[in-house]
Design a protein around this motif. Structure first.
Motif, PDB file in Angstrom:
ATOM      1  N   PHE A 168      -4.728   1.607  -8.265  1.00 21.89           N
ATOM      2  CA  PHE A 168      -3.709   1.687  -7.179  1.00 21.89           C
ATOM      3  C   PHE A 168      -3.628   0.262  -6.388  1.00 21.89           C
ATOM      4  O   PHE A 168      -4.555  -0.288  -6.599  1.00 21.89           O
ATOM      5  N   GLY A 169      -2.606   0.164  -5.683  1.00 22.81           N
ATOM      6  CA  GLY A 169      -2.564  -1.286  -5.157  1.00 22.81           C
ATOM      7  C   GLY A 169      -2.364  -2.342  -6.105  1.00 22.81           C
ATOM      8  O   GLY A 169      -2.738  -3.576  -5.622  1.00 22.81           O
ATOM      9  N   TYR A 170      -1.926  -1.992  -7.224  1.00 20.40           N
ATOM     10  CA  TYR A 170      -1.970  -3.115  -8.380  1.00 20.40           C
ATOM     11  C   TYR A 170      -0.856  -3.894  -8.014  1.00 20.40           C
ATOM     12  O   TYR A 170       0.383  -3.689  -8.220  1.00 20.40           O
ATOM     13  N   ALA A 171      -1.160  -5.069  -8.093  1.00 20.49           N
ATOM     14  CA  ALA A 171      -0.095  -6.342  -7.990  1.00 20.49           C
ATOM     15  C   ALA A 171      -0.393  -7.165  -9.225  1.00 20.49           C
ATOM     16  O   ALA A 171       0.518  -7.603  -9.959  1.00 20.49           O
ATOM     17  N   THR A 172      -1.705  -7.457  -9.697  1.00 17.33           N
ATOM     18  CA  THR A 172      -2.245  -8.238 -10.801  1.00 17.33           C
ATOM     19  C   THR A 172      -3.343  -7.812 -11.591  1.00 17.33           C
ATOM     20  O   THR A 172      -4.113  -6.890 -10.867  1.00 17.33           O
ATOM     21  N   MET A 173      -3.896  -8.236 -12.425  1.00 14.14           N
ATOM     22  CA  MET A 173      -5.038  -7.852 -13.009  1.00 14.14           C
ATOM     23  C   MET A 173      -6.295  -8.317 -12.240  1.00 14.14           C
ATOM     24  O   MET A 173      -7.538  -7.838 -12.236  1.00 14.14           O
ATOM     25  N   ASP A 179     -10.657  -0.265   4.671  1.00 14.88           N
ATOM     26  CA  ASP A 179     -11.036  -1.712   4.097  1.00 14.88           C
ATOM     27  C   ASP A 179     -10.424  -2.706   5.048  1.00 14.88           C
ATOM     28  O   ASP A 179      -9.215  -2.673   5.426  1.00 14.88           O
ATOM     29  N   ALA A 180     -11.275  -3.638   5.570  1.00 18.34           N
ATOM     30  CA  ALA A 180     -10.739  -4.712   6.532  1.00 18.34           C
ATOM     31  C   ALA A 180      -9.453  -5.593   6.095  1.00 18.34           C
ATOM     32  O   ALA A 180      -8.999  -6.265   6.914  1.00 18.34           O
ATOM     33  N   ASN A 181      -9.509  -5.668   4.900  1.00 19.18           N
ATOM     34  CA  ASN A 181      -8.757  -6.713   4.186  1.00 19.18           C
ATOM     35  C   ASN A 181      -7.930  -6.130   2.918  1.00 19.18           C
ATOM     36  O   ASN A 181      -8.087  -6.562   1.924  1.00 19.18           O
ATOM     37  N   PRO A 182      -7.215  -4.925   3.273  1.00 19.94           N
ATOM     38  CA  PRO A 182      -6.617  -4.139   2.136  1.00 19.94           C
ATOM     39  C   PRO A 182      -5.633  -4.881   1.369  1.00 19.94           C
ATOM     40  O   PRO A 182      -4.972  -5.670   1.896  1.00 19.94           O
ATOM     41  N   HIS A 183      -5.478  -4.619   0.084  1.00 19.64           N
ATOM     42  CA  HIS A 183      -4.216  -4.749  -0.707  1.00 19.64           C
ATOM     43  C   HIS A 183      -3.053  -3.943  -0.111  1.00 19.64           C
ATOM     44  O   HIS A 183      -2.965  -2.699  -0.233  1.00 19.64           O
ATOM     45  N   ARG A 184      -2.107  -4.548   0.574  1.00 23.15           N
ATOM     46  CA  ARG A 184      -1.173  -3.894   1.072  1.00 23.15           C
ATOM     47  C   ARG A 184       0.024  -3.330   0.285  1.00 23.15           C
ATOM     48  O   ARG A 184       1.195  -2.715   0.936  1.00 23.15           O
ATOM     49  N   GLU A 185      -0.051  -3.821  -1.040  1.00 21.77           N
ATOM     50  CA  GLU A 185       1.428  -3.508  -1.798  1.00 21.77           C
ATOM     51  C   GLU A 185       0.983  -3.528  -3.305  1.00 21.77           C
ATOM     52  O   GLU A 185      -0.309  -3.869  -3.601  1.00 21.77           O
ATOM     53  N   GLY A 186       1.923  -2.784  -3.944  1.00 23.55           N
ATOM     54  CA  GLY A 186       1.327  -2.835  -5.538  1.00 23.55           C
ATOM     55  C   GLY A 186       1.728  -1.455  -6.005  1.00 23.55           C
ATOM     56  O   GLY A 186       2.196  -0.505  -5.332  1.00 23.55           O
TER      57      GLY A 186
END
Length: 86
Positions: free
Chosen positions: A2-7, A74-81
Motif C-alpha cells: 500500500f502507499g505504492y507510488a514506485t518500486m 510514521d513521522a514521514n509517511p507516504h501520503r499517496e499511492g
C-alpha cells in the motif's frame, strides 16, 4: 502493498515463515526498513488469513484475523499511492 507510488516508495505487510508479521517501508534511502513486527502465535504461513490495514495521515494500524496487532505513527509517511496484493 500500500502507499505504492514506485518500486522505491511503498509499504508492505508480510507474514514470515516463523509467524512474524512485519510492516516494512521502502524508500530510496532505506529499502525495506522494518517499522514494526510482532510474533503471531496462531499464524500458519501458507494458510489464508485476513489482514486489514488502516491508514490516516501517518497513523497505520494492522489487524490480523480480526485482532489489532500493529499500530504506529510514521513521522514521514507516504501520503499517496495505490494498493495491491501478492
Amino acid at each position: 502493498l500500500f502507499g505504492y507510488a514506485t518500486m522505491q516508495r511503498h509499504y508492505t505487510v508480510g507474514l514470515r515463515r516463523d509467524g512474524t508479521l512485519e510492516l516494512r517501508k521502502r524508500t530510496s534511502e532505506k529499502p525495506g526498513e522494518v517499522l514494526a513486527s510482532r510474533q503471531i502465535a496462531d499464524a500458519v504461513p501458507g494458510e489464508w488469513h485476513r489482514v486489514e490495514v488502516r491508514v490516516a495521515g501517518g497513523d497505520i494500524e494492522v489487524n490480523f484475523d480480526g485482532e489489532p496487532v500493529l499500530a504506529l505513527t510514521d513521522a514521514n509517511p507516504h501520503r499517496e499511492g495505490r494498493i495491491g496484493w501478492d
